[in-house]
Design a protein around this motif. Sequence first.
Motif, PDB file in Angstrom:
ATOM      1  N   LEU A  23       9.033 -20.699  77.513  1.00 55.49           N
ATOM      2  CA  LEU A  23       8.373 -20.943  76.233  1.00 55.49           C
ATOM      3  C   LEU A  23       7.038 -20.201  76.166  1.00 55.49           C
ATOM      4  N   VAL A  27       5.888 -17.408  73.450  1.00 56.14           N
ATOM      5  CA  VAL A  27       4.689 -17.604  72.619  1.00 56.14           C
ATOM      6  C   VAL A  27       3.725 -16.438  72.826  1.00 56.14           C
ATOM      7  N   LYS A  30       5.177 -13.211  71.143  1.00 52.11           N
ATOM      8  CA  LYS A  30       5.125 -13.223  69.684  1.00 52.11           C
ATOM      9  C   LYS A  30       3.685 -13.161  69.181  1.00 52.11           C
ATOM     10  N   SER A  61      12.825 -34.058  71.101  1.00 52.62           N
ATOM     11  CA  SER A  61      12.965 -32.641  70.775  1.00 52.62           C
ATOM     12  C   SER A  61      12.329 -31.733  71.816  1.00 52.62           C
ATOM     13  N   TRP A  71      16.923 -25.698  68.844  1.00 50.79           N
ATOM     14  CA  TRP A  71      15.535 -25.241  68.807  1.00 50.79           C
ATOM     15  C   TRP A  71      15.293 -24.364  67.585  1.00 50.79           C
ATOM     16  N   LYS A  72      16.221 -23.446  67.309  1.00 51.79           N
ATOM     17  CA  LYS A  72      16.062 -22.538  66.172  1.00 51.79           C
ATOM     18  C   LYS A  72      16.052 -23.320  64.855  1.00 51.79           C
ATOM     19  N   ARG A  74      15.205 -26.476  64.406  1.00 51.26           N
ATOM     20  CA  ARG A  74      13.952 -27.260  64.364  1.00 51.26           C
ATOM     21  C   ARG A  74      12.775 -26.350  64.015  1.00 51.26           C
ATOM     22  N   ARG A  75      12.716 -25.161  64.600  1.00 53.12           N
ATOM     23  CA  ARG A  75      11.630 -24.210  64.329  1.00 53.12           C
ATOM     24  C   ARG A  75      11.640 -23.799  62.860  1.00 53.12           C
ATOM     25  N   GLN A  76      12.819 -23.509  62.330  1.00 55.38           N
ATOM     26  CA  GLN A  76      12.920 -23.118  60.931  1.00 55.38           C
ATOM     27  C   GLN A  76      12.509 -24.264  60.006  1.00 55.38           C
ATOM     28  N   LEU A  78      10.394 -26.724  60.736  1.00 56.45           N
ATOM     29  CA  LEU A  78       8.942 -26.871  60.823  1.00 56.45           C
ATOM     30  C   LEU A  78       8.234 -25.774  60.036  1.00 56.45           C
ATOM     31  N   GLY A  79       8.741 -24.554  60.139  1.00 60.28           N
ATOM     32  CA  GLY A  79       8.150 -23.444  59.393  1.00 60.28           C
ATOM     33  C   GLY A  79       8.220 -23.681  57.895  1.00 60.28           C
TER      34      GLY A  79
END
Length: 101
Positions: A23, A27, A30, A61, A71-72, A74-76, A78-79
């Motif tokens: 992770l 991070v 990116k 989570s 994960w993808k 959840r990330r989308q 949250l975004g």
Amino acid sequence: MAGNGKYRYMPRMKTSIDLPDDLYRRVKSKSALEGLAVREVATALFAAWVDGRIADVPAESVNSGQTTADWKYRRQALGAAVAESTGTDATLVDQLRAGRR
């Protein structure tokens, strides 16, 4: 502001957190591509969460059994929640860059 004499600084709390290696590498990668420091990204995300602009993160989570698809998704989600809560079409990265200027 704190400090004395001609030097003034904003007081900050230095802290350490343990992240899975994979992770942190993602991070770091990116944030570098976006021209941001990991500190800037973490600070913005913490502030958004504390201010209620990001929903609470359920404990389940963050377990290591989460799949890439989970994960993808959840990330989308949250975004999308962050984008909706800001009332702008600008991404978090765009907002951070605008704040630097």
